[in-house]
Design an enzyme around this catalytic site. Structure first.
Site, PDB file in Angstrom:
ATOM      1  CD  GLU A   1      -5.746  38.010  16.056  1.00  0.00           C
ATOM      2  OE1 GLU A   1      -6.926  38.711  16.116  1.00  0.00           O
ATOM      3  OE2 GLU A   1      -4.734  38.565  16.041  1.00  0.00           O
ATOM      4  CG  ASP A   2      -6.226  33.518  19.148  1.00  0.00           C
ATOM      5  OD1 ASP A   2      -5.381  34.226  18.245  1.00  0.00           O
ATOM      6  OD2 ASP A   2      -6.607  34.112  20.310  1.00  0.00           O
TER       7      ASP A   2
END
Ligand code: MN
Length: 741
Positions: free
Chosen positions: A80-81
């Site tokens: 996600e990051d």
């Protein structure tokens, strides 16, 4: 807070001995990937992001989860990051780790069960007793767990990783903005702690509850904590004495027991003060000890000794060994009057039962290879989980269990996520519009598009379990009448249909009338039906006049397909093809083909009711064509010589007779258009007997494709459906029956 990153040596040193060198190698590689990926990121506390990953991994290793799960814990935020992809994780760590990371990523938060369930729950909460309320909350927790597992379609370890993530976020919540703190704490108390309890991880449940209380009721929390602190010295001394005394009594009876005090959790004290309306001192007067012994039979022997030494308090004995709690918790509970005339609560259980109480489902992983007997314990845990989630079959392993849970409900339901991560369940076959109406009526009305898992999809997209759905809305406007057209398949649920109809009915009569007329004319034109008597049609459908029929069409009370059905029933198939294609050899209206007498009117004899497949004969009647009898019908067998001359040989016609109809499609040319058209026809079971495609390159804007097909349809109803669906293919401007063959 540490400002520097926790190093790999420190992480490896913190792992329990249980982990092998091979395990440590996996953890090390995952650490390296995570620390490079998160290199420039910081937590709200200012410390390097990797420290959060390491903390999560630490919580998981305390639960003795397998190395691939710890790797997933280290990598839980990279997809996600950061730039790291699932693909890369799969290549480097294998399918198990990557599917765990995928599960955690998709499951942004542990979801609430759909808004509506939530609303229903809140509706009459005021009227419920505390017991009913807590039962409902428990059921909701169970429902959340069940639906979460279904929606993720993954193993329960995803949830354990999610819980570990939340636990560390709660431990570091002080660095977050105050308004966010309360929201997260409430969510933790309402969703995360009950789920931890549900899968039996008591340790996590207590800590999540205490941390939540700290942010939600800070004054109360501090008051209780201070009280505990104040009494600590005296209490510890007192407890030491009690523990010694008990251990001695048991040793005298030849029983080896590990005696410990029971830690008091702030949240549980808080609950007793609020719920049972007791003072802090009253609660503190109750001391608790826990006795861990070798095996089950010793548990009961120990109980006997305790009860013979001190007077048991009536009504306080519970045998959770014979009848485990639904999260598989096992223990004997009793309370006795201790010699200082104050109650003493005693819990007796085996070491293994204790492991389960603290770690629940996670306790299994430690023992996985240790012994077969312990695996049986795990199986019995799973079977308890199965029971509590209402799964019938007992002889299943974990994978089958998840699989069955899916199939059980997947026949009827799909579970999809809102952008916030809440779960909504819808009937199978539901579309984004159904979803939109489920979320909110107004969102339904204004729905114009949908993003599924981040990708724009058409509104007739069929939702799949696990999909994340974002509805794109317009500022104003309402539903389209097309949404009610069953051929297009834009709406599945009755609930959405009803709401669309209500909206349409509120529109002005003239508007509905004009819309209805336009819809019907368009359909007639498309199907090449020119000479329909509207007066007759309206009367047959029991409307006073065509205008009333148009209004009903316009507001969705009457569907175009119902009208087409009616016309189709009345028109003979020859009528359908008359104006368009040349009659084909096979086309015939007759269910039976009477040899040598094509087109003869036939009817089935009432005396023997022949059904397709029966051997049959035809009997020529005066003026009525031929009556079809079974060949063994007594009336036929008994017929006179004279009558026998009127018998003709007949045979059943083709069961599914079709008729060739030329159609014309106009579209902006695009890749795969022909393929989509032929797939659509294939799905409908419609043959194409002729194709002719012309692309007009002269057009200034885009290439226009003119496609002429001859398709074999059964009837008008099918033709109508096919044309409707074609017009809903992207880039198709028009699909209609052509007049000239
Ligand atoms: Mn995280």
């Amino acid at each position: 807070m540490k400002q520097e990153a926790i190093g790999i040596e420190q992480l490896l040193a913190s792992l329990p001995k249980y982990y092998t060198d091979e395990d440590r190698e996996i953890v090390k590689r995952a650490y390296e990937l995570a620390s490079i990926a998160h290199a420039n990121q910081k937590r709200a506390s200012g410390e390097p992001y990797i420290n959060h990953c390491v903390a999560v991994a630490g919580i998981l290793s305390d639960l003795y989860m397998s190395a691939d799960a710890i790797a997933a814990g280290l990598l839980h935020d990279v997809v996600e990051d950061t730039d790291v992809t699932l693909q890369e994780i799969r290549e480097k760590f294998g399918a198990s780790t990557s599917s765990l990371v995928d599960g955690v990523t998709k499951l942004e938060a542990l979801p609430r069960v759909s808004h509506n369930d939530q609303e229903d729950l809140e509706d009459d909460e005021a009227k419920l007793t505390e017991e009913q309320l807590s039962r409902r909350k428990k059921l909701l927790g169970q429902e959340t767990l069940r639906k979460t597992m279904l929606a993720m379609n993954k193993d329960v370890r995803v949830i354990v990783i999610k819980l570990a993530d939340r636990l560390h976020n709660m431990r570091t919540l002080s660095y977050t903005k105050p308004e966010k703190q309360r929201r997260i704490a409430r969510e933790t108390l309402e969703i995360y702690a009950p789920i931890a309890n549900r899968i039996g991880i008591g340790e996590m449940k207590w800590e999540l509850e205490d941390l939540s209380l700290y942010y939600l009721e800070q004054e109360k929390y501090k008051e209780i904590a201070a009280g505990l602190n104040e009494r600590r010295a005296v209490r510890t001394q007192q407890m030491e004495k009690i523990k010694k005394r008990l251990a001695q009594s048991l040793a005298d009876a030849g029983i080896q027991a590990e005696v410990s005090g029971r830690p008091k959790h702030i949240y549980s004290i808080y609950k007793k003060m609020i719920g049972k309306d007791r003072s802090f001192d009253q609660i503190m007067d109750v001391r608790g000890v826990r006795l861990l012994v070798e095996d089950k039979s010793v548990c009961y022997a120990t109980l006997g000794i305790i009860h013979s030494q001190w007077r048991p308090i009536p009504g306080e004995f519970d045998d959770y060994i014979a009848a485990p709690k639904e999260n598989m918790y096992q223990s004997l509970h009793t309370a006795v009057m201790y010699e200082d005339n104050k109650p003493l609560e005693v819990q007796i259980r085996t070491h293994e039962m204790h492991q389960h109480a603290e770690r629940g489902i996670a306790a299994h992983w430690r023992y996985k290879e240790a012994s077969k007997q312990r695996d049986e314990q795990y199986e019995s845990f799973l079977s308890a989980l199965r029971n509590q989630l209402d799964i019938k079959n007992e002889d299943m392993n974990a994978d089958e269990f998840i699989e069955t849970m899916k199939n059980d409900v997947f026949d009827e339901h799909v579970y999809v996520f809102t952008p916030k991560g809440d779960i909504i369940d819808l009937p199978k076959g539901s579309t984004p519009i159904d979803f939109a109406y489920h979320v909110h009526t107004d969102v339904g009305h204004r729905c114009r598009g949908a993003k599924i898992n981040g990708k724009l999809e058409p509104l007739n997209y069929v939702l799949k379990t696990g999909d994340r759905v974002v509805i794109l809305t317009t500022k104003q406007g309402g539903p389209s009448r097309d949404w009610l057209n069953p051929s297009i398949g834009l709406v599945k649920t009755q609930r959405a249909r009803a709401k669309i109809r209500v909206w349409l009915k509120k529109q002005a009569r003239e508007h509905n009338l004009a819309q209805g007329r336009q819809m019907l004319e368009r359909e007639f034109h498309r199907l090449g039906l020119d000479e329909i008597n509207l007066e007759n049609l309206a009367r047959q459908l029991e409307y006073r006049n065509p205008d009333d029929m148009f209004v009903a069409l316009g507001c969705g009370d009457l569907s175009v397909s119902r009208i087409i059905n009616l016309i189709s029933d009345q028109k003979t198939p020859e009528d359908i093809i008359e104006t368009s294609a040349p009659k084909s050899e096979t086309a015939s209206s007759d269910a039976v083909a009477v040899r040598g007498l094509r087109g003869l009117l036939t009817q089935m004899a009432k005396c023997c009711n022949p059904t397709p497949g029966d051997p049959i004969v035809g009997y020529i009647t005066r003026g009525r064509g031929a009556t079809i009898h079974r060949a063994d019908c007594p009336n036929i067998l008994r017929s006179s010589t004279n009558e026998k001359e009127r018998l003709v040989r007949v045979a059943w016609g083709d069961a599914a007779k079709t008729y060739p109809v030329p159609i014309r499609i106009t579209a902006f040319d695009r890749q795969g258009l022909m393929n989509d058209i032929s797939n659509l026809l294939n799905n409908e079971g419609v043959n194409i007997t002729d194709v002719n495609v012309r692309v007009n390159h002269d057009s200034l804007k885009a290439d226009i494709a003119n496609i002429r097909l001859i398709v074999e349809v059964r009837d008008l109803v099918q033709l109508s459906r096919v044309l409707n669906r074609m017009e809903n293919l992207s880039n198709v401007l028009e699909a209609q029956r052509s007049k000239a063959g």
